[in-house]
Design a protein around this motif. Structure first.
Motif, PDB file in Angstrom:
ATOM      1  N   GLU A 160      31.900 -23.697  22.397  1.00  0.00           N
ATOM      2  CA  GLU A 160      30.905 -22.683  22.753  1.00  0.00           C
ATOM      3  C   GLU A 160      31.493 -21.647  23.702  1.00  0.00           C
ATOM      4  O   GLU A 160      31.263 -20.448  23.552  1.00  0.00           O
ATOM      5  CB  GLU A 160      29.692 -23.364  23.387  1.00  0.00           C
ATOM      6  CG  GLU A 160      28.537 -22.425  23.636  1.00  0.00           C
ATOM      7  CD  GLU A 160      27.310 -23.155  24.153  1.00  0.00           C
ATOM      8  OE1 GLU A 160      26.467 -22.482  24.764  1.00  0.00           O
ATOM      9  OE2 GLU A 160      27.203 -24.377  23.950  1.00  0.00           O
TER      10      GLU A 160
ATOM     11  N   ASN B  71      33.792 -19.379  21.779  1.00  0.00           N
ATOM     12  CA  ASN B  71      32.976 -18.480  20.966  1.00  0.00           C
ATOM     13  C   ASN B  71      32.417 -17.351  21.825  1.00  0.00           C
ATOM     14  O   ASN B  71      32.446 -16.188  21.422  1.00  0.00           O
ATOM     15  CB  ASN B  71      31.858 -19.268  20.293  1.00  0.00           C
ATOM     16  CG  ASN B  71      31.098 -18.445  19.282  1.00  0.00           C
ATOM     17  OD1 ASN B  71      31.585 -17.453  18.785  1.00  0.00           O
ATOM     18  ND2 ASN B  71      29.893 -18.888  18.974  1.00  0.00           N
ATOM     19  N   LEU B  72      31.915 -17.677  22.997  1.00  0.00           N
ATOM     20  CA  LEU B  72      31.345 -16.657  23.872  1.00  0.00           C
ATOM     21  C   LEU B  72      32.424 -15.702  24.385  1.00  0.00           C
ATOM     22  O   LEU B  72      32.160 -14.511  24.578  1.00  0.00           O
ATOM     23  CB  LEU B  72      30.622 -17.308  25.049  1.00  0.00           C
ATOM     24  CG  LEU B  72      29.316 -18.005  24.701  1.00  0.00           C
ATOM     25  CD1 LEU B  72      28.795 -18.778  25.902  1.00  0.00           C
ATOM     26  CD2 LEU B  72      28.277 -17.012  24.224  1.00  0.00           C
TER      27      LEU B  72
ATOM     28  N   ALA C  38      28.127 -13.330  19.840  1.00  0.00           N
ATOM     29  CA  ALA C  38      27.652 -14.604  20.376  1.00  0.00           C
ATOM     30  C   ALA C  38      26.935 -14.396  21.704  1.00  0.00           C
ATOM     31  O   ALA C  38      25.907 -15.014  21.973  1.00  0.00           O
ATOM     32  CB  ALA C  38      28.821 -15.567  20.555  1.00  0.00           C
ATOM     33  N   VAL C  39      27.470 -13.511  22.532  1.00  0.00           N
ATOM     34  CA  VAL C  39      26.824 -13.221  23.815  1.00  0.00           C
ATOM     35  C   VAL C  39      25.477 -12.554  23.570  1.00  0.00           C
ATOM     36  O   VAL C  39      24.471 -12.883  24.216  1.00  0.00           O
ATOM     37  CB  VAL C  39      27.734 -12.315  24.680  1.00  0.00           C
ATOM     38  CG1 VAL C  39      27.019 -11.886  25.938  1.00  0.00           C
ATOM     39  CG2 VAL C  39      29.034 -13.017  25.007  1.00  0.00           C
ATOM     40  N   GLU C  40      25.454 -11.634  22.624  1.00  0.00           N
ATOM     41  CA  GLU C  40      24.205 -10.940  22.302  1.00  0.00           C
ATOM     42  C   GLU C  40      23.164 -11.917  21.773  1.00  0.00           C
ATOM     43  O   GLU C  40      21.998 -11.878  22.167  1.00  0.00           O
ATOM     44  CB  GLU C  40      24.485  -9.851  21.264  1.00  0.00           C
ATOM     45  CG  GLU C  40      23.286  -9.012  20.941  1.00  0.00           C
ATOM     46  CD  GLU C  40      23.643  -7.925  19.951  1.00  0.00           C
ATOM     47  OE1 GLU C  40      22.826  -7.726  19.031  1.00  0.00           O
ATOM     48  OE2 GLU C  40      24.709  -7.310  20.085  1.00  0.00           O
ATOM     49  N   GLU C  41      23.583 -12.809  20.887  1.00  0.00           N
ATOM     50  CA  GLU C  41      22.656 -13.805  20.342  1.00  0.00           C
ATOM     51  C   GLU C  41      22.103 -14.696  21.447  1.00  0.00           C
ATOM     52  O   GLU C  41      20.917 -14.996  21.491  1.00  0.00           O
ATOM     53  CB  GLU C  41      23.377 -14.664  19.304  1.00  0.00           C
ATOM     54  CG  GLU C  41      22.514 -15.766  18.739  1.00  0.00           C
ATOM     55  CD  GLU C  41      23.309 -16.707  17.858  1.00  0.00           C
ATOM     56  OE1 GLU C  41      22.787 -17.810  17.608  1.00  0.00           O
ATOM     57  OE2 GLU C  41      24.426 -16.364  17.451  1.00  0.00           O
ATOM     58  N   ARG C  42      22.968 -15.111  22.354  1.00  0.00           N
ATOM     59  CA  ARG C  42      22.545 -15.938  23.491  1.00  0.00           C
ATOM     60  C   ARG C  42      21.520 -15.204  24.354  1.00  0.00           C
ATOM     61  O   ARG C  42      20.520 -15.774  24.776  1.00  0.00           O
ATOM     62  CB  ARG C  42      23.794 -16.272  24.310  1.00  0.00           C
ATOM     63  CG  ARG C  42      23.655 -17.405  25.231  1.00  0.00           C
ATOM     64  CD  ARG C  42      23.839 -18.628  24.399  1.00  0.00           C
ATOM     65  NE  ARG C  42      24.798 -19.555  24.914  1.00  0.00           N
ATOM     66  CZ  ARG C  42      24.431 -20.757  25.309  1.00  0.00           C
ATOM     67  NH1 ARG C  42      23.180 -21.095  25.333  1.00  0.00           N
ATOM     68  NH2 ARG C  42      25.344 -21.612  25.665  1.00  0.00           N
ATOM     69  N   ALA C  43      21.791 -13.923  24.619  1.00  0.00           N
ATOM     70  CA  ALA C  43      20.867 -13.124  25.434  1.00  0.00           C
ATOM     71  C   ALA C  43      19.524 -12.971  24.736  1.00  0.00           C
ATOM     72  O   ALA C  43      18.469 -13.033  25.378  1.00  0.00           O
ATOM     73  CB  ALA C  43      21.484 -11.765  25.723  1.00  0.00           C
TER      74      ALA C  43
ATOM     75  N   MET D  40      18.152 -15.049  22.424  1.00  0.00           N
ATOM     76  CA  MET D  40      17.444 -16.323  22.290  1.00  0.00           C
ATOM     77  C   MET D  40      16.965 -16.875  23.629  1.00  0.00           C
ATOM     78  O   MET D  40      15.829 -17.328  23.748  1.00  0.00           O
ATOM     79  CB  MET D  40      18.355 -17.357  21.607  1.00  0.00           C
ATOM     80  CG  MET D  40      18.749 -16.984  20.190  1.00  0.00           C
ATOM     81  SD  MET D  40      17.351 -16.838  19.094  1.00  0.00           S
ATOM     82  CE  MET D  40      16.961 -18.545  18.876  1.00  0.00           C
ATOM     83  N   ASN D  41      17.825 -16.861  24.626  1.00  0.00           N
ATOM     84  CA  ASN D  41      17.494 -17.516  25.892  1.00  0.00           C
ATOM     85  C   ASN D  41      16.790 -16.606  26.890  1.00  0.00           C
ATOM     86  O   ASN D  41      15.967 -17.066  27.679  1.00  0.00           O
ATOM     87  CB  ASN D  41      18.760 -18.082  26.536  1.00  0.00           C
ATOM     88  CG  ASN D  41      19.369 -19.188  25.710  1.00  0.00           C
ATOM     89  OD1 ASN D  41      18.711 -19.759  24.866  1.00  0.00           O
ATOM     90  ND2 ASN D  41      20.629 -19.480  25.945  1.00  0.00           N
TER      91      ASN D  41
END
Length: 90
Positions: free
Chosen positions: A56, A59-60, A66-71, A73-74
């Motif tokens: 992970e 990936n980040l 991946a960072v954008e997706e994390r931002a 979702m979370n």
């Protein structure tokens, strides 16, 4: 001759007592083997978890998506000029 036999039997009993009940006995070795097996299972679980976390992190670090997706979702972040729709299920 009887004295020699008595000494030999006593010596054998003392050695057997140490083998079964003393330090390094069968029971102690068995308990240590069980403890080692349990610790090995725990180490394997932790190694698997660590590998997932390392993947992970890699990936980040390597992919901006991946960072954008994390931002998204979370943290619930959206881009500028983007419309956010929240679908609520009953």
């Amino acid at each position: 001759m009887k004295l020699l036999w008595a000494i030999m039997i006593t010596l054998i009993l003392v050695l057997q007592g140490r083998l079964w009940f003393g330090e390094g006995s069968f029971a102690q070795v068995w308990a240590l083997e069980q403890s080692i097996a349990e610790q090995q299972r725990e180490n394997d679980e932790l190694a698997t978890r660590n590998e997932r976390l390392y993947a992970e992190v890699r990936n980040l670090r390597n992919q901006q998506g991946a960072v954008e997706e994390r931002a998204r979702m979370n943290l619930g972040l959206i881009r500028q000029d983007e419309t956010f729709f929240l679908v609520v299920e009953n």
